[in-house]
Structures are given as structure tokens and as C-alpha cells.
Design a protein around this motif. Structure first.
Motif, PDB file in Angstrom:
ATOM      1  N   ILE A  61       0.868  -1.183   0.000  1.00 49.10           N
ATOM      2  CA  ILE A  61       0.000   0.000   0.000  1.00 49.10           C
ATOM      3  C   ILE A  61       0.901   1.226   0.000  1.00 49.10           C
ATOM      4  N   LYS A  62       0.547   2.224  -0.805  1.00 49.20           N
ATOM      5  CA  LYS A  62       1.366   3.439  -0.831  1.00 49.20           C
ATOM      6  C   LYS A  62       0.894   4.355   0.306  1.00 49.20           C
ATOM      7  N   ILE A  63       1.813   4.571   1.261  1.00 51.35           N
ATOM      8  CA  ILE A  63       1.437   5.278   2.498  1.00 51.35           C
ATOM      9  C   ILE A  63       2.228   6.577   2.648  1.00 51.35           C
ATOM     10  N   ALA A  64       1.585   7.599   3.156  1.00 52.01           N
ATOM     11  CA  ALA A  64       2.279   8.810   3.611  1.00 52.01           C
ATOM     12  C   ALA A  64       1.851   9.072   5.051  1.00 52.01           C
ATOM     13  N   VAL A  65       2.726   9.730   5.806  1.00 51.03           N
ATOM     14  CA  VAL A  65       2.434  10.004   7.212  1.00 51.03           C
ATOM     15  C   VAL A  65       2.452  11.514   7.437  1.00 51.03           C
ATOM     16  N   ILE A  66       1.447  11.993   8.143  1.00 52.19           N
ATOM     17  CA  ILE A  66       1.476  13.379   8.624  1.00 52.19           C
ATOM     18  C   ILE A  66       1.639  13.288  10.134  1.00 52.19           C
TER      19      ILE A  66
END
Lengths: 231, 122
Positions: A61-66
Motif C-alpha cells: 500500500i502506498k502510504i504517507a504520514v502526517i
């Protein structure tokens, strides 16, 4: 002489934040991204949960974190090792993320990356059981963590957080043998105000419950409509 | 201290309202409704309001906060009940979970009282 008049306003005190949250969510929807808002008291295990989630899922899964943190980038640095975009937001002395701060994070995501490439944005809120519960940031679902060292009564004492959560992770369950804690009691306390919540008991140390958490995350990513995605 | 942020939002909302009125009404009193089942402490709001309105168009304006109780509806018993915050949220009769909140989540700027600045000659 002045006359006194009455004007009915009927405006929600949080309407500015709510409008911002709706706008953030509209961006996520447009890009086909599921957003989870991850909240707990300080030290319940949000960052280690994110580390394990990134490690297990970032290849499929392509994930980004804030990442919201009061003053440092310590947490963000821990997560950057997993080669996913980690957008750090220093909240200053504010005790929660609000939709405007997260909009700043979304702006970075939009300009430094191709946002439609992403499936999942994990927002790590500031460690606090009170304020984050009232300030939506544009998430689709709220995840609350409660570590067993905090005690069974915390859902009763901080009800809004636990009443609003879509998923509750009871963390550090490897410590059960050393504590006088009744996990069933925690569950009962949460369910009496939030009967539909998904509850998973988990240990970052032994890996217990991790699969169930990852399955839940994956099911939520699939469940979100992929409006702007061509796949 | 999220009451500080909420007060900021309150001041901006009232300012917007005032500017949208023709006669630039002088505000005398702001009425809020704050539910008991929110993360907002009325005392904190009062304090933040007093501090943040110093030397502004709202200095000296009264802030009246009406608190609403937490009331839930039990669909099994077909009756309203008052959950005890911090102690018990389920229905006291049948122990069904609190699933339908009827009051207590309000966070609302209900109304403002104002003086019309238009002073006719009597």
C-alpha cells in the motif's frame, strides 16, 4: 436611548475547523486516499504502531504520514527510515492537530509528490486524550490507542475520545502478567458508550494482534471509493 | 488549552457577523450553548474570552454560557436517561450501551444581544 436586540446565530463553535476538515477530506477523496487519525495519550504506542504498520504494509500500500509533534521531529525521524514521505507538523504549544495544520501537510503532499499515487495517509496526532477528539482533521476514521498501563477507567474518564473512535487498539498487552488489569473491563467500559467500535488487543513487542490490525487497515483502504484513481 | 482556540474562533465568527450588519451594531452579550459531553470547560472559555477580548471591539462584552446536560435515548426501554459522566454510560435499566445521544454534544454560538447604533432624535 439604545434599544437591545437579539440576533440568532446558531453557529457551531468549531465550524471553522469543521469546514477545513471537510475540505481536507474532499482532497483525500479526490485522490482516492483513506485517511486515519491516530490518537492516544502520550506514550501509548502510536509511533511504534506506525513503524510496524509501515514495515508490514508499505510494499503493498502506498502510504504517507502526517506527523504532529509539539516541538521536535524525533518521531518523524523514526518513521523516515521506512522510506515513506513523512510530513512533520510542529504544533508549537498547541495540544492537538487542527484541520488548518493538516491542510498545510496536504499542501506539501500535493506539491512534493503525486497525491493520486497514495492509498493511505496516517495522521499521528499529538499525544492527548482530550482535545484531539473534538478537532476533526479530515480523516475518514478515528483510531484510538489505550495502553493497559493507563488503567481500565480511562474510557470512562475521557469518554469523547473513546466514544468517537472507529477502532480501539488496546496496546502493550505483553505486560498483562505484571499488572492488575482486566482487559475485558476496558472493552466493557468502551462498549457501553461505543457499541460499534472495532477493538483489537495488540503488543508491539510480541507482535500479538498485529495481523488483525493490519487486516483492518487494509479493509478500510479497499473500502474507500477511489474517485480520482485509474486502477 | 483548546478553549483558547475555540475562543479565537468565537471572536472571528462574531466579528464576521458584526461586519455583515448594516448599522455596525454594538454587541452587549454573547450567548453560548455548551454540552456537558464535550471537551470544553466553561470556566476556561470565560477566562480565554476575557483575556483575548482585552482592547478589542468585544472588551467588556458579557459571555453567557448555558450548559446542556448529557441525555441519551435507550431504544430498548424507549426512554431517555441521564448517563453519569465518568461513571456509567449504559442504560441504568437494561444496560444497553449509550447509542443515541439526544443532548450534551452542543458547542454553539446561540445568539448575540446588541445595541443599535442608529440613534434617532426624539
Amino acid at each position: 436611548m439604545h434599544q437591545t436586540f437579539d440576533a440568532a446565530l446558531g453557529i457551531n463553535l468549531l465550524h471553522v475547523n469543521q469546514t477545513g476538515a471537510d475540505s481536507n477530506r474532499a482532497h483525500f477523496d479526490e485522490w482516492g486516499i483513506t485517511c486515519l487519525n491516530i490518537m492516544s495519550s502520550p506514550g501509548a504506542g502510536k509511533t511504534v504502531l506506525l513503524e510496524q504498520t509501515l514495515q508490514a504494509l508499505s510494499s503493498e500500500i502506498k502510504i504517507a504520514v502526517i506527523e504532529g509533534d509539539m516541538t521536535t521531529e524525533l518521531d518523524a525521524d523514526r518513521l523516515r527510515k521506512y522510506n515513506v514521505p513523512v510530513i512533520a507538523i510542529n504544533t508549537g504549544r498547541s495540544c492537538h492537530l487542527d484541520s488548518r495544520m493538516v491542510a498545510g501537510g496536504i499542501h506539501q503532499l500535493e506539491h512534493q509528490y503525486n497525491p493520486t499515487d497514495f492509498d493511505l495517509v496516517l495522521v499521528e496526532n499529538v499525544g492527548n486524550l482530550v482535545c484531539p477528539a473534538e478537532f476533526e482533521v479530515g480523516e475518514h476514521l478515528k483510531v484510538a490507542l489505550l495502553s493497559i498501563t493507563e488503567g481500565e477507567d480511562k474510557p470512562l474518564k475521557y469518554p469523547i475520545m473513546f466514544q468517537q473512535a472507529d477502532c480501539l487498539l488496546i496496546t502493550k498487552i505483553d505486560l498483562v502478567p505484571y499488572l492488575e488489569i482486566d482487559i475485558n473491563r476496558i472493552e466493557e467500559n468502551v462498549r457501553q458508550m461505543n457499541p460499534h467500535v472495532k477493538i483489537i488487543a495488540i503488543s508491539a513487542k510480541t507482535g500479538a494482534g498485529l495481523e488483525a490490525w493490519l487486516d483492518w487497515v487494509k479493509s478500510q483502504v479497499v473500502a474507500t471509493p477511489l474517485v480520482g484513481k485509474s486502477k | 488549552m483548546h478553549e483558547t482556540d475555540m475562543t479565537k474562533a468565537l471572536i472571528l465568527t462574531v466579528k464576521d457577523w458584526q461586519e455583515s450588519q448594516k448599522e455596525n451594531p454594538q454587541i452587549a452579550c454573547i450567548h453560548l450553548i455548551v454540552g456537558k459531553f464535550t471537551c470544553v470547560e466553561p470556566v476556561g472559555l470565560q477566562f480565554a474570552f476575557e483575556v483575548q477580548t482585552k482592547n478589542t471591539f468585544l472588551e467588556g462584552v458579557k459571555l453567557v454560557i448555558e450548559e446542556t446536560p448529557l441525555i441519551a435515548f435507550c431504544h430498548s426501554c424507549k426512554t431517555e436517561y441521564h448517563p453519569e459522566i465518568g461513571i456509567q454510560y449504559a442504560c441504568p435499566q437494561c444496560k444497553s450501551p449509550m447509542d443515541d445521544i439526544r443532548s450534551g454534544r452542543e458547542l454553539k454560538i446561540d445568539r448575540v444581544e446588541y445595541l443599535d447604533n442608529y440613534a434617532p432624535n426624539f
